[in-house]
Motif scaffolding. Structure first.
Motif, mmCIF file in Angstrom:
data_model
loop_
_atom_site.group_PDB
_atom_site.id
_atom_site.type_symbol
_atom_site.label_atom_id
_atom_site.label_comp_id
_atom_site.label_asym_id
_atom_site.label_seq_id
_atom_site.Cartn_x
_atom_site.Cartn_y
_atom_site.Cartn_z
ATOM 1 N N VAL A 126 0.861 -1.183 0.000
ATOM 2 C CA VAL A 126 0.000 0.000 0.000
ATOM 3 C C VAL A 126 0.896 1.231 0.000
ATOM 4 O O VAL A 126 1.699 1.415 0.915
ATOM 5 C CB VAL A 126 -0.922 0.023 1.247
ATOM 6 C CG1 VAL A 126 -1.762 1.283 1.272
ATOM 7 C CG2 VAL A 126 -1.793 -1.215 1.281
ATOM 8 N N ASN A 127 0.772 2.075 -1.033
ATOM 9 C CA ASN A 127 1.545 3.311 -1.095
ATOM 10 C C ASN A 127 0.776 4.413 -0.385
ATOM 11 O O ASN A 127 -0.385 4.665 -0.695
ATOM 12 C CB ASN A 127 1.795 3.714 -2.550
ATOM 13 C CG ASN A 127 2.696 2.734 -3.259
ATOM 14 O OD1 ASN A 127 2.235 1.728 -3.781
ATOM 15 N ND2 ASN A 127 3.966 3.009 -3.263
ATOM 16 N N ARG A 128 1.418 5.047 0.605
ATOM 17 C CA ARG A 128 0.829 6.159 1.354
ATOM 18 C C ARG A 128 1.811 7.324 1.326
ATOM 19 O O ARG A 128 2.493 7.617 2.303
ATOM 20 C CB ARG A 128 0.569 5.770 2.805
ATOM 21 C CG ARG A 128 -0.508 4.760 2.994
ATOM 22 C CD ARG A 128 -1.885 5.432 3.004
ATOM 23 N NE ARG A 128 -2.895 4.435 3.320
ATOM 24 C CZ ARG A 128 -3.743 3.941 2.425
ATOM 25 N NH1 ARG A 128 -3.722 4.358 1.189
ATOM 26 N NH2 ARG A 128 -4.619 3.036 2.772
ATOM 27 N N GLY A 129 1.894 7.958 0.179
ATOM 28 C CA GLY A 129 2.823 9.072 0.026
ATOM 29 C C GLY A 129 2.312 10.337 0.676
ATOM 30 O O GLY A 129 1.121 10.472 0.952
ATOM 31 N N GLY A 130 3.212 11.258 0.906
ATOM 32 C CA GLY A 130 2.860 12.564 1.447
ATOM 33 C C GLY A 130 3.714 12.939 2.636
ATOM 34 O O GLY A 130 4.142 12.073 3.394
ATOM 35 N N ALA A 131 4.008 14.224 2.740
ATOM 36 C CA ALA A 131 4.784 14.778 3.858
ATOM 37 C C ALA A 131 6.166 14.119 3.961
ATOM 38 O O ALA A 131 6.642 13.808 5.047
ATOM 39 C CB ALA A 131 4.023 14.665 5.166
ATOM 40 N N GLY A 132 6.791 13.884 2.823
ATOM 41 C CA GLY A 132 8.144 13.303 2.821
ATOM 42 C C GLY A 132 8.172 11.888 3.367
ATOM 43 O O GLY A 132 9.183 11.432 3.871
ATOM 44 N N GLY A 133 7.061 11.176 3.280
ATOM 45 C CA GLY A 133 6.976 9.823 3.812
ATOM 46 C C GLY A 133 6.334 9.767 5.183
ATOM 47 O O GLY A 133 5.999 8.692 5.683
#
Length: 155
Positions: free
Chosen positions: A66-73
């Protein structure tokens, strides 16, 4: 008499422990989620997907990436930090996992997660981050054995 009582207690504890071990189910009993805290196609995703496939084959259980990108990880890392500590939610982290909580402290903002909420369980790749530049850039390369990077003056 004391010796016999101790021996009997030892046998009872051993039998109880053995029964408890037999009563436990084999892990995993349900699919595992591997959170990649960056968008698809990046380094963590490119490394994480083959690892998830190999884990699934080895464990005979589905491993969902599951990819949960955002806020530099930070968004994905915080999701794993707040997940139940049952081994069914894993994080494919990069070195930013240790940087973000410290950056939050320096910037005096509420941390997305604390580093002690996560536990490293495996090193997936032996590589370390390094800097690269175009071959036409002026400067000189650092020795590869240098433990501390030092800036090179570019004129």
């Amino acid at each position: 008499m004391n010796r016999q009582l101790r021996s009997l207690c030892l046998v009872a504890v051993t039998v109880a422990a053995a029964c408890a071990a037999v009563a436990q189910t084999t892990f995993p009993t349900k699919p595992i989620t591997m959170v990649v805290p960056f968008p698809p196609g990046g380094v963590a995703d490119t490394v994480g997907r083959p690892v998830a496939e190999a884990m699934g084959k080895h464990l005979n259980q589905t491993v969902v990436v599951v990819n949960r990108g955002g806020a530099g990880g930070g968004i994905g890392m915080a999701q794993v930090a707040k997940a139940a500590p049952d081994g069914y939610t894993l994080l494919m982290a990069l070195s930013s996992v240790v940087v973000l909580p410290e950056a939050d402290k320096i910037l005096k903002r509420a941390p997305m997660y604390e580093l002690d909420q996560l536990v490293p369980i495996a090193r997936i790749t032996p590589t370390r981050p390094c800097w690269w530049c175009a071959p036409t850039a002026r400067g000189r390369p650092m020795p590869s054995s240098s433990p501390t990077p030092r800036p090179t003056r570019v004129a």
